[in-house]
Design a protein around this motif. Sequence first.
Motif, PDB file in Angstrom:
ATOM      1  N   ALA A  94     -77.161 -11.948  24.245  1.00 31.28           N
ATOM      2  CA  ALA A  94     -77.718 -11.110  25.307  1.00 31.28           C
ATOM      3  C   ALA A  94     -78.237 -11.948  26.464  1.00 31.28           C
ATOM      4  O   ALA A  94     -78.606 -13.115  26.307  1.00 31.28           O
ATOM      5  CB  ALA A  94     -78.843 -10.243  24.741  1.00 31.28           C
ATOM      6  N   VAL A  95     -78.246 -11.327  27.632  1.00 26.68           N
ATOM      7  CA  VAL A  95     -78.829 -11.942  28.821  1.00 26.68           C
ATOM      8  C   VAL A  95     -80.177 -11.270  29.056  1.00 26.68           C
ATOM      9  O   VAL A  95     -80.288 -10.051  28.958  1.00 26.68           O
ATOM     10  CB  VAL A  95     -77.891 -11.704  30.031  1.00 26.68           C
ATOM     11  N   VAL A  96     -81.199 -12.079  29.353  1.00 27.40           N
ATOM     12  CA  VAL A  96     -82.526 -11.528  29.623  1.00 27.40           C
ATOM     13  C   VAL A  96     -82.698 -11.371  31.129  1.00 27.40           C
ATOM     14  O   VAL A  96     -82.407 -12.285  31.896  1.00 27.40           O
ATOM     15  CB  VAL A  96     -83.633 -12.469  29.090  1.00 27.40           C
ATOM     16  N   THR A  97     -83.177 -10.187  31.536  1.00 25.68           N
ATOM     17  CA  THR A  97     -83.468 -10.000  32.954  1.00 25.68           C
ATOM     18  C   THR A  97     -84.754  -9.200  33.101  1.00 25.68           C
ATOM     19  O   THR A  97     -85.129  -8.439  32.206  1.00 25.68           O
ATOM     20  CB  THR A  97     -82.288  -9.309  33.674  1.00 25.68           C
ATOM     21  N   GLY A  98     -85.429  -9.394  34.222  1.00 22.41           N
ATOM     22  CA  GLY A  98     -86.665  -8.650  34.463  1.00 22.41           C
ATOM     23  C   GLY A  98     -86.438  -7.615  35.532  1.00 22.41           C
ATOM     24  O   GLY A  98     -85.571  -7.784  36.389  1.00 22.41           O
TER      25      GLY A  98
ATOM     26  N   ALA B  75     -83.650  -6.001  29.081  1.00 21.47           N
ATOM     27  CA  ALA B  75     -84.275  -5.705  30.373  1.00 21.47           C
ATOM     28  C   ALA B  75     -85.775  -5.544  30.157  1.00 21.47           C
ATOM     29  O   ALA B  75     -86.203  -4.807  29.271  1.00 21.47           O
ATOM     30  CB  ALA B  75     -83.674  -4.441  30.971  1.00 21.47           C
ATOM     31  N   ILE B  76     -86.551  -6.265  30.949  1.00 26.90           N
ATOM     32  CA  ILE B  76     -88.001  -6.274  30.726  1.00 26.90           C
ATOM     33  C   ILE B  76     -88.749  -5.704  31.915  1.00 26.90           C
ATOM     34  O   ILE B  76     -88.533  -6.103  33.058  1.00 26.90           O
ATOM     35  CB  ILE B  76     -88.479  -7.711  30.421  1.00 26.90           C
ATOM     36  N   ASP B  77     -89.617  -4.719  31.652  1.00 25.23           N
ATOM     37  CA  ASP B  77     -90.512  -4.206  32.685  1.00 25.23           C
ATOM     38  C   ASP B  77     -91.945  -4.338  32.180  1.00 25.23           C
ATOM     39  O   ASP B  77     -92.189  -4.474  30.987  1.00 25.23           O
ATOM     40  CB  ASP B  77     -90.172  -2.753  33.043  1.00 25.23           C
ATOM     41  N   ASP B  78     -92.868  -4.285  33.120  1.00 26.23           N
ATOM     42  CA  ASP B  78     -94.273  -4.505  32.735  1.00 26.23           C
ATOM     43  C   ASP B  78     -94.879  -3.282  32.061  1.00 26.23           C
ATOM     44  O   ASP B  78     -95.738  -3.401  31.204  1.00 26.23           O
ATOM     45  CB  ASP B  78     -95.097  -4.850  33.971  1.00 26.23           C
TER      46      ASP B  78
ATOM     47  N   ILE C 160     -78.192  -2.068  26.052  1.00 23.80           N
ATOM     48  CA  ILE C 160     -79.413  -2.228  26.859  1.00 23.80           C
ATOM     49  C   ILE C 160     -80.613  -2.222  25.920  1.00 23.80           C
ATOM     50  O   ILE C 160     -80.847  -1.239  25.195  1.00 23.80           O
ATOM     51  CB  ILE C 160     -79.560  -1.094  27.893  1.00 23.80           C
ATOM     52  N   HIS C 161     -81.337  -3.318  25.910  1.00 22.05           N
ATOM     53  CA  HIS C 161     -82.519  -3.447  25.061  1.00 22.05           C
ATOM     54  C   HIS C 161     -83.729  -3.545  25.974  1.00 22.05           C
ATOM     55  O   HIS C 161     -83.980  -4.583  26.571  1.00 22.05           O
ATOM     56  CB  HIS C 161     -82.373  -4.662  24.147  1.00 22.05           C
ATOM     57  N   LEU C 162     -84.438  -2.441  26.075  1.00 23.55           N
ATOM     58  CA  LEU C 162     -85.560  -2.371  27.010  1.00 23.55           C
ATOM     59  C   LEU C 162     -86.821  -2.879  26.314  1.00 23.55           C
ATOM     60  O   LEU C 162     -87.145  -2.446  25.198  1.00 23.55           O
ATOM     61  CB  LEU C 162     -85.720  -0.920  27.483  1.00 23.55           C
ATOM     62  N   ARG C 163     -87.484  -3.803  26.952  1.00 21.57           N
ATOM     63  CA  ARG C 163     -88.725  -4.367  26.407  1.00 21.57           C
ATOM     64  C   ARG C 163     -89.822  -4.215  27.450  1.00 21.57           C
ATOM     65  O   ARG C 163     -89.595  -4.521  28.619  1.00 21.57           O
ATOM     66  CB  ARG C 163     -88.536  -5.852  26.066  1.00 21.57           C
TER      67      ARG C 163
END
Length: 452
Positions: free
Chosen positions: A280-284, A348-351, A374-377
Amino acid sequence: CGIIGAFSSRGAHLLEEIYLGLYALQHRGQEAAGVAWSDEAGQVLCRRGNGLVHLALSQTELAQVTCQAAIGHVRYATTGGTGLANAQPLAASSSVHGSFAVAHNGNLTNTDELKRQMEHGGAIFQSRTDTEVVLHLISHQPDVPFADAVQRSCTKLRGAFSLVIVHENRLIAVRDPWGFRPLALGERDGVFYVASESCAFDLLGAHFIRDLDPGEILLIDSTGLHSSKLPLTPARHYHCAFEYVYFARPDSVIDGVSVYESRIRMGRELAKTNGCPTDAVVTGLPDSGTIAALGYAAESGHAYQAAIVRNRYSGRTFIEPTPRVRELGVQKKLNPIRSLIEGRQLVAIDDSVVRGTTSRKVCDLLRRCGARGIHLRISSPPVCYPCFYGIDTPSRDDLVAAQKSVPAMASQFGCDSLQYLTKEALIRSIGKPACELCTACFDGHYMEEDER
Ligand code: 5GP
Ligand code: SF4
Ligand code: MG
C-alpha cells in the motif's frame, strides 16, 4: 479564534505587528478580524471587518498608527452569528473605568446564567457573543480599580477563555483556570507579545518566553510585567487535545509540546495497531492529515506519496455553512493524482471525522481514480460529543460517529477498512498526563462534571 496583544512602553507601530500576528493566526478563524488600541489620551479605538485578515483590515491604515498597547482577533464563530456585530475585539466605555476592549478565544459555558443576572440589573446586550458578558461584568464593578474588576469578573466565568484586553496604555492577558485554549508570551526589542500560538512570534521575530499558566492574569504596563493568579483552583487542567489533532498550526509549540511532533506520534501510533497491505501507499488528506501520514509511513515502512493535492487558495472547508457548499467544498479543495492511485492499495489518513462529509467524498474521489483498496485511518478517536469550549463541533445528531458504528461508517464512506486512533494512544502522542487534557468531544467527560 485566534488572539494577540502587544505592549511597548516607548510606543511603536504595534498595529502593523498585530496585523502580521493575526496573519500567522489566520487558521484559527476566517470569518472576521479586528484590532483595538489605545491612543495617546488612553481612548480605545477599534477596526473590524468580515473575512480574512487582509480583506477585513487595511494594513496601510494600521501601519501609520503608533501606540503603547494593542490587541487583535480572528474570528471562528462558535456562538452568535457571523455578522460584523459579533466580530471582535469588543469595545466598551464607562465613566469609571474609561474605555477598554476585549478579544476572546474560547467559549463560556455559563453565558445564559450570567446574562440573565445582568439583564435583571438592567443590562442590554448588543451582540449574541459570550464575550459581551465579560465586558458587562467588568463595567458592573465600578468601585474597584480596572485590573481588580477584570480579576473579579473572570472568577465568575466558566468554560474556556483566553483573553487579551487593552485598557488605557496597558495590556492585560488572562488564561482560564482550566487552561483550555493556549496563550503564550513573547518578546522582541522590549516589545511584549501575547498570542494564541507561538507561530505568531516566529513571524514577528519575537522569542517565545513561556506559556501563560492556567488561571494566570498578566498585566503589562510601563512599569513591567505583573503576574497574578485567579483565586479559582480547579481539580485539574483541561488543555484541549483537539488543538494538537487539528486546530493549531504544526509549527507551534503549545504548553511545551510541539504540535508537529505530536502529530507524527499520532501517525506512528496508528501504524502500530493495524496491518495494512504491504504494497500500500500511504497518503495524507492535506493539510490536516499530512503530518500524521508521515508518522504512519515512518513507523510502518510503507512508501509515502503526496497523492492528494490541495488547492492552496481554499480555506478550511469545515466552516462552510451549508451541506451543499460543504460537499462541493471538499472537491474544490482536494484532488487526487490518478497516476499514483490507479490499481493501488491506499492508506489514506485524515486528522478527524466530524460529519463524515470529507471522508465520504475522498473515498469516492479515490475510487473514481481507480484505487484497488482504500484503508482510511483517522489520527484521533471518534468525535462523538459536541465541544462547548470553542471548537465548533455540531450537535450529536450531526456527528457521524455518535450515530454509527465503525463498520457502518466504513460502508457509508465506501472504504475497505476504517480505523481510528484510541483515546489512550492520542494521550500518549500528546505526551501529557490524561489529567491535564480535555478529551470531552471523544469521551463525553466534560469539565463541569469534575467541578461539581
Ligand atoms: P467532516 O467532513 O467529517 O465534517 O469534517 C472533518 C474534516 O474537517 C477533517 O478533514 C478535519 O481536518 C476538518 N475539521 C475537523 N474539525 C474541524 C473544525 O473544528 N474546524 C474546521 N475548520 N475543520 C475541522
Ligand atoms: Fe478540545 Fe474536544 Fe475538549 Fe472541545 S471538547 S476543548 S475540542 S478536547
Ligand atoms: Mg482536513
